[in-house]
Design an enzyme around this catalytic site. Structure first.
Site, PDB file in Angstrom:
ATOM      1  N   ASP A  19      62.733 -37.389   2.423  1.00 13.11           N
ATOM      2  CA  ASP A  19      62.926 -36.131   1.006  1.00 13.11           C
ATOM      3  C   ASP A  19      64.107 -36.285   2.052  1.00 13.11           C
ATOM      4  O   ASP A  19      63.629 -34.713   2.825  1.00 13.11           O
ATOM      5  CB  ASP A  19      62.176 -35.513   1.107  1.00 13.11           C
ATOM      6  CG  ASP A  19      62.068 -34.716   0.018  1.00 13.11           C
ATOM      7  OD1 ASP A  19      63.448 -34.333  -0.489  1.00 13.11           O
ATOM      8  OD2 ASP A  19      61.362 -33.947  -1.465  1.00 13.11           O
ATOM      9  N   HIS A  20      64.928 -35.630   1.530  1.00 14.90           N
ATOM     10  CA  HIS A  20      66.223 -35.629   2.265  1.00 14.90           C
ATOM     11  C   HIS A  20      66.495 -34.018   1.875  1.00 14.90           C
ATOM     12  O   HIS A  20      67.883 -33.198   2.973  1.00 14.90           O
ATOM     13  CB  HIS A  20      67.584 -35.726   1.684  1.00 14.90           C
ATOM     14  CG  HIS A  20      68.782 -36.639   2.738  1.00 14.90           C
ATOM     15  ND1 HIS A  20      68.747 -35.916   3.333  1.00 14.90           N
ATOM     16  CD2 HIS A  20      69.725 -37.719   3.143  1.00 14.90           C
ATOM     17  CE1 HIS A  20      69.386 -36.051   4.246  1.00 14.90           C
ATOM     18  NE2 HIS A  20      70.308 -37.766   4.294  1.00 14.90           N
TER      19      HIS A  20
END
Length: 479
Positions: free
Chosen positions: A449-450
């Site tokens: 998850d950026h």
């Protein structure tokens, strides 16, 4: 509604599940039942469980049919108190509303609602097997579970193998099986339960009936059906309007498949994920394990357990990947970190893909991780994993190499923020000390998850795990 009538609402089956599919009734209207007696078998999105009754008395009404999906908090069964005069079942909605919403009702309904609250709080301690009613005085069942070995906490009780079910029948079936142990025995030996005439009350199929069928070579064995959703034959003339093709079958999306679909869709819609990958020379890890296997043939961890050990160590160095991204009540957002790792791993079962998790995996050795992974895989495939075991992970390890593929653009197991995939290990040309050699190579793929970290963190974690695989002896010595 008479105060002599007790309405048991379908309880929360754990981890916030809101519905369950009614698989089978284990009692019928008119049956006398005891506290903690299993009354129904239900399947949630995570596991199959038996629901025991918190009340004793006479079954007055069953609220639902086998195959129906019931909402948590809705009436499951109405039970007349022991010794009470027979009462015609009335609409349970009034009691449910009084219990769940607090809306003012008639004195009679209010009394019934208060009775429900009081008995639920002081209940048997066993609304769900393995869980407990609020305020229950004991942590285990008050009587042995039939047809199995009941394990509650640290107490192990051996129970009788055959259920005593005088006067109990299962509606709509000429023969039936109540014990999951008996069903599993039949499934494992390829025995069709439809071909067995039960020797128990009302045609109940007992363990001895299955054992007799297994011992009879003349009896043709057919695989028992799984709990996977069944494809229903299409109605004749059913043509798809978009393609113009005849529809061959329609399969209901429910149970595990329904949960997986919802979870994956939520992951894709909410998580801005990115993926990094690297090829890894796993030759040294395979050689180390082969050497250990020579010394201890029956006590050597599997490759996945060693990689799991490297992953937990990597998450200690890169804790951002062991978090959860949350939006709180006021609309603000926060990243929740954890003091420890619950390591999930993907397991394929007859009911679909599930992700049991090894709790506090960071505290376990490779050998201990191996034992827990094997245990959880077994209970997940048998449909016996608890909601806690299936819903408490903080990071997922996915060994899709067992399916013969090298890599995958994996979907993160929401609400986690990262997943590490391991591809198949195959011979590949590899440069070692400036010379070409054939090595055992695998591909690691990290989806993350950026929002919780940047590529530098993700690449650092991936490279750390890769280095551990390439130099396992040194890595394990430093852990």
């Amino acid at each position: 509604m008479s105060s002599d009538m007790q309405v048991f609402l379908l309880p929360d089956l754990g981890e916030g599940l809101t519905e369950a599919e009614l698989v089978n009734w284990l009692v019928a209207v008119g049956d006398e039942i005891k506290v903690d007696q299993p009354i129904a078998e239900v399947e949630t999105a995570k596991s199959m469980v038996e629901v025991p009754s918190p009340y004793a008395g006479t079954v007055a009404e069953l609220h639902g049919q086998a195959g129906e999906t019931l909402d948590v908090g809705k009436p499951l069964i109405s039970i007349a108190r022991a010794g009470a005069a027979p009462v015609a079942p009335e609409a349970p909605a009034a009691v449910e509303d009084a219990v769940s919403t607090g809306v003012t009702a008639s004195p009679e309904v209010s009394a019934a609602a208060e009775t429900y609250r009081t008995e639920e709080k002081a209940g048997s301690g066993n609304v769900l097997i393995g869980y407990g009613t609020p305020g229950g005085a004991t942590a285990g069942r008050t009587r042995p579970r039939k047809g199995s070995v009941a394990v509650v906490g640290s107490v192990v009780q051996e129970a009788p193998l055959e259920p005593a079910l005088a006067g109990t029948r299962i509606p709509g079936k000429l023969s039936a099986v109540i014990s999951p142990l008996v069903r599993k025995m039949a499934r494992d030996h390829g025995v069709s339960l439809d071909s067995i005439e039960g020797s128990g009350t009302s045609g109940l199929i007992m363990r001895k009936d299955v054992e007799a069928a297994i011992a009879t070579p003349e009896a043709p064995a057919a695989p028992a059906p799984t709990r996977a959703p069944e494809a229903q034959p299409a109605v004749e003339g059913d043509v798809d309007s978009r393609t113009g093709l005849a529809v061959a079958a329609r399969t209901a999306v429910r149970g595990v498949r329904k949960a997986v679909a919802a979870n994956m869709a939520k992951s894709r819609s909410e998580i801005p994920e990115a993926t990094v990958w690297v090829d890894v020379d796993a030759t040294a890890l395979l050689e180390m394990r082969a050497e250990l296997k020579k010394r201890a043939p029956h006590d050597t961890p599997g490759l996945l357990a060693f990689i799991a050990r490297f992953v937990t160590a990597g998450l200690k160095k890169y804790p951002a990947l062991n978090t959860r991204f949350e939006t709180v009540a006021d609309g603000s957002q926060e990243i929740v970190g954890f003091d420890g790792v619950n390591l999930g791993f993907a397991a394929q079962t007859d009911r679909g893909l599930v992700v049991p998790s090894v709790r506090n995996a960071h505290q376990l050795s490779a050998r201990e991780l191996d034992a827990e992974i094997r245990r959880l895989t077994a209970v997940a495939r048998d449909g016996r994993a608890t909601p806690t075991e299936l819903g408490s992970g903080t990071f997922t390890l996915n060994n899709y190499g067992v399916f013969g593929v090298d890599g995958s653009a994996a979907i993160i197991n929401y609400p986690e923020v990262a997943m590490l995939g391991v591809g198949r290990i195959i011979d590949k040309p590899w440069v070692v000390n400036g010379e070409l050699a054939v090595r055992k190579v695998t591909e690691l793929t990290l989806a993350f998850d950026h929002r919780v970290c940047d590529g530098e963190t993700a690449a650092g974690f991936l490279r750390y795990v890769a280095d551990c695989i390439e130099n396992p002896g040194g890595a394990l010595a430093d852990m």
